[in-house]
Each structure stands twice: as structure tokens, then as C-alpha cells.
Write a protein that holds these residues in place. Structure first.
Motif, PDB file in Angstrom:
ATOM      1  N   MET A   1       8.533 -37.655-105.388  1.00 47.66           N
ATOM      2  CA  MET A   1       8.907 -36.265-105.701  1.00 47.66           C
ATOM      3  C   MET A   1      10.349 -36.046-105.268  1.00 47.66           C
ATOM      4  O   MET A   1      10.729 -36.366-104.142  1.00 47.66           O
ATOM      5  CB  MET A   1       7.980 -35.296-104.980  1.00 47.66           C
ATOM      6  CG  MET A   1       8.242 -33.841-105.295  1.00 47.66           C
ATOM      7  SD  MET A   1       7.018 -32.782-104.492  1.00 47.66           S
ATOM      8  CE  MET A   1       5.579 -33.203-105.480  1.00 47.66           C
ATOM      9  N   SER A   2      11.150 -35.528-106.143  1.00 43.95           N
ATOM     10  CA  SER A   2      12.561 -35.307-105.821  1.00 43.95           C
ATOM     11  C   SER A   2      12.714 -34.145-104.869  1.00 43.95           C
ATOM     12  O   SER A   2      11.887 -33.252-104.797  1.00 43.95           O
ATOM     13  CB  SER A   2      13.342 -35.037-107.111  1.00 43.95           C
ATOM     14  OG  SER A   2      12.855 -33.874-107.736  1.00 43.95           O
ATOM     15  N   SER A   3      13.797 -34.147-104.130  1.00 43.04           N
ATOM     16  CA  SER A   3      14.050 -33.067-103.184  1.00 43.04           C
ATOM     17  C   SER A   3      15.220 -32.233-103.665  1.00 43.04           C
ATOM     18  O   SER A   3      16.091 -32.695-104.391  1.00 43.04           O
ATOM     19  CB  SER A   3      14.334 -33.627-101.788  1.00 43.04           C
ATOM     20  OG  SER A   3      15.500 -34.415-101.832  1.00 43.04           O
ATOM     21  N   SER A   4      15.254 -30.999-103.242  1.00 48.27           N
ATOM     22  CA  SER A   4      16.380 -30.123-103.555  1.00 48.27           C
ATOM     23  C   SER A   4      16.697 -29.298-102.335  1.00 48.27           C
ATOM     24  O   SER A   4      15.909 -29.199-101.401  1.00 48.27           O
ATOM     25  CB  SER A   4      16.038 -29.213-104.736  1.00 48.27           C
ATOM     26  OG  SER A   4      14.989 -28.349-104.395  1.00 48.27           O
ATOM     27  N   SER A  14      14.935 -19.736 -89.407  1.00 48.12           N
ATOM     28  CA  SER A  14      14.616 -20.957 -90.130  1.00 48.12           C
ATOM     29  C   SER A  14      14.167 -22.047 -89.174  1.00 48.12           C
ATOM     30  O   SER A  14      14.413 -22.001 -87.971  1.00 48.12           O
ATOM     31  CB  SER A  14      15.832 -21.432 -90.933  1.00 48.12           C
ATOM     32  OG  SER A  14      16.904 -21.729 -90.042  1.00 48.12           O
ATOM     33  N   ILE A  15      13.472 -23.042 -89.739  1.00 44.10           N
ATOM     34  CA  ILE A  15      13.044 -24.198 -88.966  1.00 44.10           C
ATOM     35  C   ILE A  15      13.546 -25.440 -89.672  1.00 44.10           C
ATOM     36  O   ILE A  15      13.827 -25.431 -90.867  1.00 44.10           O
ATOM     37  CB  ILE A  15      11.503 -24.246 -88.823  1.00 44.10           C
ATOM     38  CG1 ILE A  15      10.830 -24.244 -90.202  1.00 44.10           C
ATOM     39  CG2 ILE A  15      10.997 -23.110 -87.975  1.00 44.10           C
ATOM     40  CD1 ILE A  15       9.333 -24.414 -90.142  1.00 44.10           C
ATOM     41  N   GLU A  16      13.702 -26.534 -88.939  1.00 41.01           N
ATOM     42  CA  GLU A  16      14.265 -27.747 -89.508  1.00 41.01           C
ATOM     43  C   GLU A  16      13.212 -28.784 -89.869  1.00 41.01           C
ATOM     44  O   GLU A  16      13.439 -29.618 -90.730  1.00 41.01           O
ATOM     45  CB  GLU A  16      15.268 -28.357 -88.500  1.00 41.01           C
ATOM     46  CG  GLU A  16      16.447 -27.451 -88.188  1.00 41.01           C
ATOM     47  CD  GLU A  16      17.266 -27.144 -89.443  1.00 41.01           C
ATOM     48  OE1 GLU A  16      17.338 -28.015 -90.340  1.00 41.01           O
ATOM     49  OE2 GLU A  16      17.827 -26.036 -89.529  1.00 41.01           O
ATOM     50  N   ALA A  21       5.781 -25.086 -97.067  1.00 41.00           N
ATOM     51  CA  ALA A  21       4.318 -25.171 -97.181  1.00 41.00           C
ATOM     52  C   ALA A  21       3.951 -25.253 -98.651  1.00 41.00           C
ATOM     53  O   ALA A  21       4.404 -24.442 -99.467  1.00 41.00           O
ATOM     54  CB  ALA A  21       3.665 -23.940 -96.552  1.00 41.00           C
ATOM     55  N   ARG A  22       3.161 -26.255 -98.988  1.00 36.38           N
ATOM     56  CA  ARG A  22       2.641 -26.354-100.351  1.00 36.38           C
ATOM     57  C   ARG A  22       1.319 -25.602-100.401  1.00 36.38           C
ATOM     58  O   ARG A  22       0.367 -25.942 -99.700  1.00 36.38           O
ATOM     59  CB  ARG A  22       2.477 -27.817-100.730  1.00 36.38           C
ATOM     60  CG  ARG A  22       1.963 -28.039-102.120  1.00 36.38           C
ATOM     61  CD  ARG A  22       2.549 -29.272-102.754  1.00 36.38           C
ATOM     62  NE  ARG A  22       3.955 -29.092-103.094  1.00 36.38           N
ATOM     63  CZ  ARG A  22       4.699 -30.026-103.689  1.00 36.38           C
ATOM     64  NH1 ARG A  22       4.177 -31.187-103.986  1.00 36.38           N
ATOM     65  NH2 ARG A  22       5.975 -29.784-103.972  1.00 36.38           N
ATOM     66  N   ASN A  72       9.027 -31.579 -96.054  1.00 33.85           N
ATOM     67  CA  ASN A  72      10.452 -31.429 -95.775  1.00 33.85           C
ATOM     68  C   ASN A  72      11.267 -31.208 -97.038  1.00 33.85           C
ATOM     69  O   ASN A  72      12.445 -30.838 -96.968  1.00 33.85           O
ATOM     70  CB  ASN A  72      10.995 -32.662 -95.049  1.00 33.85           C
ATOM     71  CG  ASN A  72      10.546 -32.731 -93.599  1.00 33.85           C
ATOM     72  OD1 ASN A  72      10.657 -31.740 -92.871  1.00 33.85           O
ATOM     73  ND2 ASN A  72      10.025 -33.876 -93.185  1.00 33.85           N
ATOM     74  N   ASP A  73      10.668 -31.493 -98.226  1.00 36.75           N
ATOM     75  CA  ASP A  73      11.417 -31.364 -99.472  1.00 36.75           C
ATOM     76  C   ASP A  73      10.572 -30.647-100.503  1.00 36.75           C
ATOM     77  O   ASP A  73       9.389 -30.392-100.308  1.00 36.75           O
ATOM     78  CB  ASP A  73      11.857 -32.739 -99.976  1.00 36.75           C
ATOM     79  CG  ASP A  73      10.665 -33.683-100.169  1.00 36.75           C
ATOM     80  OD1 ASP A  73       9.523 -33.245 -99.947  1.00 36.75           O
ATOM     81  OD2 ASP A  73      10.878 -34.852-100.525  1.00 36.75           O
ATOM     82  N   THR A  74      11.214 -30.314-101.607  1.00 32.52           N
ATOM     83  CA  THR A  74      10.548 -29.611-102.700  1.00 32.52           C
ATOM     84  C   THR A  74      11.122 -30.078-104.021  1.00 32.52           C
ATOM     85  O   THR A  74      12.278 -30.526-104.083  1.00 32.52           O
ATOM     86  CB  THR A  74      10.707 -28.089-102.573  1.00 32.52           C
ATOM     87  OG1 THR A  74      10.055 -27.456-103.669  1.00 32.52           O
ATOM     88  CG2 THR A  74      12.174 -27.688-102.563  1.00 32.52           C
ATOM     89  N   ASP A  75      10.345 -30.011-105.083  1.00 32.07           N
ATOM     90  CA  ASP A  75      10.853 -30.326-106.417  1.00 32.07           C
ATOM     91  C   ASP A  75      11.167 -29.060-107.202  1.00 32.07           C
ATOM     92  O   ASP A  75      11.406 -29.116-108.401  1.00 32.07           O
ATOM     93  CB  ASP A  75       9.860 -31.205-107.169  1.00 32.07           C
ATOM     94  CG  ASP A  75       8.495 -30.565-107.314  1.00 32.07           C
ATOM     95  OD1 ASP A  75       8.295 -29.461-106.748  1.00 32.07           O
ATOM     96  OD2 ASP A  75       7.622 -31.157-107.976  1.00 32.07           O
ATOM     97  N   HIS A  76      11.126 -27.915-106.519  1.00 30.62           N
ATOM     98  CA  HIS A  76      11.440 -26.648-107.172  1.00 30.62           C
ATOM     99  C   HIS A  76      12.951 -26.458-107.188  1.00 30.62           C
ATOM    100  O   HIS A  76      13.622 -26.526-106.145  1.00 30.62           O
ATOM    101  CB  HIS A  76      10.789 -25.489-106.428  1.00 30.62           C
ATOM    102  CG  HIS A  76      11.145 -24.142-106.973  1.00 30.62           C
ATOM    103  ND1 HIS A  76      10.692 -23.684-108.186  1.00 30.62           N
ATOM    104  CD2 HIS A  76      11.949 -23.146-106.477  1.00 30.62           C
ATOM    105  CE1 HIS A  76      11.173 -22.478-108.414  1.00 30.62           C
ATOM    106  NE2 HIS A  76      11.943 -22.134-107.387  1.00 30.62           N
ATOM    107  N   HIS A  77      13.503 -26.228-108.373  1.00 37.35           N
ATOM    108  CA  HIS A  77      14.944 -26.018-108.517  1.00 37.35           C
ATOM    109  C   HIS A  77      15.208 -24.513-108.547  1.00 37.35           C
ATOM    110  O   HIS A  77      15.083 -23.855-109.560  1.00 37.35           O
ATOM    111  CB  HIS A  77      15.449 -26.686-109.797  1.00 37.35           C
ATOM    112  CG  HIS A  77      15.213 -28.159-109.824  1.00 37.35           C
ATOM    113  ND1 HIS A  77      15.957 -29.062-109.087  1.00 37.35           N
ATOM    114  CD2 HIS A  77      14.273 -28.888-110.487  1.00 37.35           C
ATOM    115  CE1 HIS A  77      15.508 -30.288-109.301  1.00 37.35           C
ATOM    116  NE2 HIS A  77      14.483 -30.211-110.144  1.00 37.35           N
ATOM    117  N   GLY A  78      15.560 -23.992-107.426  1.00 34.93           N
ATOM    118  CA  GLY A  78      15.801 -22.572-107.324  1.00 34.93           C
ATOM    119  C   GLY A  78      15.493 -22.080-105.920  1.00 34.93           C
ATOM    120  O   GLY A  78      15.203 -22.860-105.007  1.00 34.93           O
TER     121      GLY A  78
END
Length: 673
Positions: A1-4, A14-16, A21-22, A72-78
Motif C-alpha cells: 500500500m502506498s503512503s502519502s 499530533s502523534i508520530e 486508524a483504519r 503509519n501510512d495511508t493510500d488516501h490522497h488528500g
């Protein structure tokens, strides 16, 4: 899964580490059965763990959901939204139940939110805050294997449970068997080995019987009973006991099959042929299938038991997935009552006036009189409750139906001044046949109340009890009496019934249904199992032709042979469980659109369309004045998951278009028609 890159608002800390959360929102539309990513604030992070309930904003409104994982990552662009709040830090969706939910949704072409509504009960905040006492290890009484050793392989099955092996079996209970004691012994053996147990039964009466049996061997503080009749607080309290590990044995009705037990060692199902085990809500799973899915995923032992046997249970034996646990034939003959089949064609010719009054051959009345004179109660099974629940034209035998809604017309009692519709409740003072115009009517089926009235005249001075509908007798019958009961409502007798009379058998056998013969045999055997063995004078009179194969199976007490023949017959004509069938119910346009969108497996066979079978409910959301049809899709056994996946995708695509007509999808429905 790509990260953005993760965008964070300036108004929240914020947290690092794993800031995303999915979440699976509990949405009712099929095309939104997927995960969405949300940001987790610093103050939420400790509680926002996988499995907890959350509230999220979705298209401008707040909806419930479950966290499936932290990332730590998401595939959502936005830009990502934030979790609105963590409803509770209790991780109610365990990894095992999540896998089971995924498997059930895939098996039945459903959505995960629909399955989760069945699996996880609504939260009760006060119960969740209650202190949890540490119970320690459960006290388990020693198990006497004698009851199981009667069945040959039964002793080996108990040994396998004690050694925590994944033994799987289909058990054929003997007539008169205290089935709950055998279930309790299997459960105690498993709990003693350090594993947990799940037992599923059809109804509250069976649940009460099993509770008494299991708590006699296992410390009742570690036994939990789950049923639909519990209030929200009691149900959630008991469900949490299973989740938190204080319950080692969970017994319950169909929804309890999702109970969150860890280290599962044994799954048991009693009377899997009972309609009560089929869920009436989408995606319409059967508790037996869910239980076996769970046993397969957990690699644990499994047991299906009953006086009769379904073709689905026998298919597990034939495939080698489960072993057969049956008693030797000499043991079966010694335990079963004597069964006599009598044709019902000659009541009017009987010389005995009481026989004409009670609609019984003289030999059946003599058996009842002998049992009553010996001080034993007599069981009379009739297929329907009420007085005269179905009427037909006295000349051409056309079923009498309501002029307003086409529901069946019935008589409520002897003094009724007209017929009443069984669906809409309208009273019709006169009945005229729509086919021949005759006003003469006859009874298609005589109900429990009318039968009790007739038997009361045939046996003056004898107590007559009725167990049916909302008035079911649960206490054991001790005194000599005639007990008129509908199938499934038969009360036990303290020392067994002296005789049983099975009336109007054609009403069960003659139904246009795939499972008519199987269900008839199960209903008859469940009643006959309450009768004393033949050595003690027990006799069962079934008013039916002896040449009918199902009647022969009852006479020989051979449910395994009947299931074997039933499975062969279904395999020859391509019916479940030898194949998988999807029933698509909806308007003609809706069904056609769904099939056009679905990429059905190669070789899929379309059957229909036909009118919706009588008794089948209309799909939700379908206008009352719109015709509804049924289309069947049949595929080979090994293509079942592929069929479900194709229909699931098609339903999602049509749902996204938002102008489709609703279609109900049922995989392997209990009643095909």
C-alpha cells in the motif's frame, strides 16, 4: 500500500507513531463496505486500539465504526479527517471474530457491517464499567465416559477432547437419550483440558435443559447462557464475560455462535435441522455453517448432534471432514419404541365410534388406552396449532383464500360465525370457491385445539393438555394425560410417554419444499424419542402409508440411512448441499440488472424466474403492489465462494449507482420452494 503525507489540523495534538486508524464504518449500503482512514489525536491514542468502537464523521454525519488497525501510512490522497471520539476502550472486535465475520460475509455474499450487527451486541455503558472479579480456574467434575461409550466411537471422541485434539463428529443420539448430559460431558472434558467451549441450541427450552446439565459438571460461574430473550444489560454482561475470559463455556441460541471466546477447543450444535438456527436477517447465515466455519478457522473440535440427521451434516461425514458416532443396531433396537404405520384412509369405516370422533384408527386408540390405563401419559403430535388453520373447497379441494390479501382462511373455534384470514385478520362470513363456486368447505389440516376437543370426547374423564404456540408446557408430565402438541412444543414425560400418535403426517410430508421429508422425519423422531422403549411397552403410531421411504426410516429408526438417501437424491438432481444455489428475490428489472452486472462463474446455471414461493417474505424496500420474482443461480460445490463474491460485487456496483431496485440475495436458503 502506498503512503502519502498525512495532513493534520492545527487544533489537535499530533502523534508520530501510528497516527492513522483504519476504520470500518457501520453503514447499511453495500458499496461502502470498506475501510476508511482517520487521524488519531494524542489524547485518543491510548484508547483507539484495534477492535474498539469509535464514532467518525462520514459525509457530514456521525456514524459508528470499529478500528481494524493502526497504521503509519495511508493510500488516501488528500486531507484526512479525525476520529470524532472513542466510544469505549473495550476491544470488542477480537481478531478471531473479525476473521469469522469476514468469512461469513464472503460465504453468504453479505456485508461486514450486517454480520457485525449479528456478532457484536449493542454497548451498555454501565455494564462495561462494572468491576470484574477474578474467578481463577474453573472446578470441573470428573466425566464418566459410560454414556458416550455406548456409541462405539463415542469413547474415542471423549479421549480426543481430553487431549485437546481437533476431533470432529456427527452424533446420532439414541431415542430416550439425555442429549444435554452428553453435551455437558463433552464440554467438561474440553474445559478440563484448558480450552473453551461453545454450544448452540435452537430455542430457550433446549437452552434451559443444557444449562442444568452443564452446571452440574462445570462451575456455573464459568458458564454463560446467551439468548435473544435477555435484556440489553444482561446480554452484554454475559457477552463481556466471554470476551474477558471469565466464561469458559458459552451456551446459547443462534446469535451466540459469534461469542468472543479465546482458545476455543470445541464447538457443538444440537438439532441443526431446526429452522430457528437460520438467521432471518441479512446475510441470512445458518448457525451450523457459521459454527463449522469457526471450528475450521480455530482448528478445534466440532460436534453436530440430533435424533435425526440433515443432508448437510451427513455431507460432512461423507467428505471425511467429520466422523460418524452412531450406536450399533442392537442397541438402537433396544432403545427405540415400537413404531406402527397405519393408513388414514378408513376412519369413516371404523366400527369404533370413538375412532371416528378422534380421527384415529382403532388400533391407535387401543394403544393410547393401554398406556393411560398403565398410568403413562400419551403424546399426540399435530402439525399445526389453532382450531382449523386451513380450509379448502368441499367439492374441488381448492384452498380457501382471503379475497383481500390471498392469505389462508381458517376457523378460530367451533362457535365461529365465519372464517378469519391468517394474514390480514379480516373476517369473511361466507366462503365461495373461486374455481367452482361451491360454498361447501372442508378442513385441510385440523389444529391442536380442535384435536384436543375431539380427543376429549373420545376419552371422557382423561385430562387433555395442549402445548402449542404461545402456550408451551415446559414442565415434565407426570400423571396419565393426553398431551396434544405441535412439532417442537412437546413437553417431556417424567418416565417417558407410554405411546405417541403422529397425526396429519401428510401436512409435513406433502409440502412443496426441498427439506419436506427431512423435516418430517426430524419432527417425528423428536416426538418418538420421548416414548419409552419397546421393552417397556412404548409404541408410536404414525398415521401414514408404511411404504413411504420416510415412514420406513422412522419404523426402522434409521436416520443415517435416510440422510444418505436424501444426499444421493439431491446430488442426482443438483440440489444443496451437493451444489451451491443463490436465490435472487426482487422485481424482474432488479434481478435482471443484478445478473447483467455479475460476472458469474463459468458453468453457472440460471433457473427461473418464477413467482416468489408462498410463505417467503418480500425483499425489504419493495413496494407492496409490485410483483416479486425469484431467480436461482446454481453452481458446482467448489464454486460457491466465487458465486458469492461475484454477486457481492454486483450488489455493491448497483448500490453505488443509487437508482437500482432492491434485490435480496440468499446463498443456500433453507427453503427454496
Amino acid at each position: 500500500m502506498s503512503s502519502s503525507k498525512v495532513s493534520r489540523g492545527s487544533d489537535r495534538a499530533s502523534i508520530e507513531v501510528e497516527p492513522i486508524a483504519r476504520v470500518l464504518p457501520m453503514l447499511s449500503v453495500p458499496h461502502l463496505d470498506r475501510e476508511f482512514d482517520y487521524l488519531v489525536s494524542a489524547e485518543q491514542s491510548d484508547d483507539a486500539q484495534p477492535g474498539v468502537r469509535v464514532r467518525v464523521r462520514f459525509h457530514g454525519r456521525l456514524v459508528d465504526g470499529f478500528i481494524l488497525e493502526r497504521r503509519n501510512d495511508t493510500d488516501h490522497h488528500g486531507k484526512l479527517g479525525w476520529l470524532d471520539r472513542v466510544v469505549s476502550p473495550e476491544p470488542v472486535l477480537t481478531t478471531e471474530i473479525r476473521r469469522l465475520v469476514d468469512a461469513v460475509a464472503a460465504r453468504y455474499a453479505g456485508t461486514r457491517p450486517d454480520v457485525l450487527r449479528l456478532a457484536v451486541p449493542p454497548r451498555h455503558a454501565r455494564v462495561e464499567r462494572e468491576a470484574v472479579a477474578s474467578l481463577g480456574a474453573p472446578d470441573v467434575a470428573p466425566v464418566d465416559p459410560a454414556g458416550w461409550e455406548v456409541y462405539g466411537r463415542g469413547g474415542a471422541f471423549l479421549t480426543a477432547l481430553a487431549e485437546a485434539r481437533a476431533a470432529r463428529a456427527v452424533w446420532q443420539a439414541l431415542p430416550g437419550e439425555q442429549w444435554a448430559d452428553r453435551f455437558a460431558e463433552a464440554a467438561a472434558q474440553t474445559v478440563r483440558a484448558g480450552r473453551t467451549v461453545l454450544a448452540i441450541v435452537p430455542d430457550q427450552r433446549d437452552l434451559d435443559i443444557l444449562w442444568q446439565a452443564t452446571t452440574a459438571l462445570v462451575d456455573e460461574r464459568h458458564v454463560v447462557a446467551l439468548a435473544a430473550g435477555l435484556g440489553p444489560a444482561a446480554r452484554y454482561r454475559r457477552w463481556l464475560a466471554a470476551l474477558r475470559g471469565s466464561a469458559r463455556l458459552v451456551i446459547g441460541t443462534r446469535s451466540a455462535v459469534f461469542a468472543p471466546l479465546s482458545d476455543l477447543g470445541l464447538v457443538m450444535v444440537w438439532a441443526d435441522g431446526d429452522d430457528s438456527l437460520a438467521e432471518p436477517r441479512a446475510p441470512y447465515p445458518h448457525a451450523r455453517e457459521v459454527a463449522m466455519l469457526r471450528a475450521h478457522q480455530a482448528r478445534c473440535a466440532a460436534l453436530i448432534g440430533g435424533y435425526a440427521r440433515t443432508a448437510e451434516a451427513h455431507a460432512l461425514v461423507r467428505s471425511g471432514w467429520a466422523h460418524d458416532i452412531v450406536a450399533p443396531r442392537p442397541v438402537v433396537r433396544a432403545a427405540s419404541p415400537r413404531v406402527v404405520a397405519l393408513d388414514d384412509g378408513g376412519y369413516a369405516e371404523e366400527r369404533d365410534p370413538a375412532a371416528r370422533t378422534a380421527r384415529l384408527p382403532s388400533i391407535a386408540l387401543r394403544a393410547a388406552r393401554s398406556a393411560l390405563e398403565a398410568g403413562a401419559p400419551v403424546l399426540v403430535q399435530v402439525p399445526r396449532r389453532g382450531y382449523v388453520p386451513a380450509l379448502a373447497c368441499g367439492r374441488c379441494r381448492t384452498i380457501a383464500r382471503c379475497r383481500h390479501c390471498t392469505g389462508p382462511l381458517q376457523l378460530q373455534d367451533r362457535a365461529a360465525q365465519g372464517t378469519v384470514c391468517g394474514w390480514c385478520g379480516r373476517i369473511d362470513p361466507t366462503v365461495r370457491c373461486v374455481r367452482c363456486g361451491s360454498e361447501a368447505v372442508r378442513a385441510v389440516v385440523v389444529g391442536a385445539r380442535r384435536t384436543a376437543e375431539e380427543l376429549g370426547r373420545a376419552f371422557p374423564g382423561t385430562a387433555v393438555m395442549t402445548s402449542a404456540g404461545d402456550h408451551i408446557i415446559t414442565d415434565a408430565v407426570a400423571k396419565p394425560a393426553l398431551v396434544v402438541a405441535t412439532p417442537g412444543a412437546e413437553p417431556p414425560a417424567e418416565d417417558g410417554y407410554g405411546a405417541a400418535l403422529l397425526l396429519d403426517t401428510w401436512a409435513l410430508l406433502g409440502r412443496q419444499d426441498l427439506r419436506a421429508a427431512e423435516e418430517a422425519l426430524w419432527r417425528w423422531m423428536a416426538a418418538a424419542a420421548l416414548v419409552r422403549p419397546r421393552r417397556d411397552g412404548g409404541v408410536v403410531t404414525v398415521v401414514a402409508e408404511a411404504s413411504i421411504p420416510t415412514v420406513q426410516s422412522l419404523i426402522r429408526w434409521d436416520p443415517v440411512g435416510h440422510a444418505d438417501a436424501e444426499l444421493d437424491a439431491r446430488s442426482e438432481v443438483g440440489l444443496p448441499p451437493s451444489v451451491h444455489i443463490a436465490a435472487l428475490d426482487g422485481t424482474a428489472a432488479g434481478v435482471r440488472a443484478l445478473l447483467d452486472q455479475a460476472e458469474l462463474p463459468e458453468g453457472a446455471e440460471l433457473l427461473g424466474p418464477v413467482e416468489l414461493p408462498p410463505g417467503a417474505r418480500r425483499p425489504p424496500g419493495t413496494p407492496a403492489d409490485t410483483p416479486v420474482t425469484r431467480m436461482l443461480v446454481r453452481v458446482d460445490r467448489q464454486l460457491g465462494l466465487q458465486l458469492a463474491a461475484s454477486l457481492r460485487r454486483a450488489v455493491g456496483v448497483l448500490s453505488a449507482r443509487q437508482h437500482n431496485e432492491p434485490v435480496r440475495v440468499q446463498i443456500d436458503p433453507l427453503h427454496i420452494g
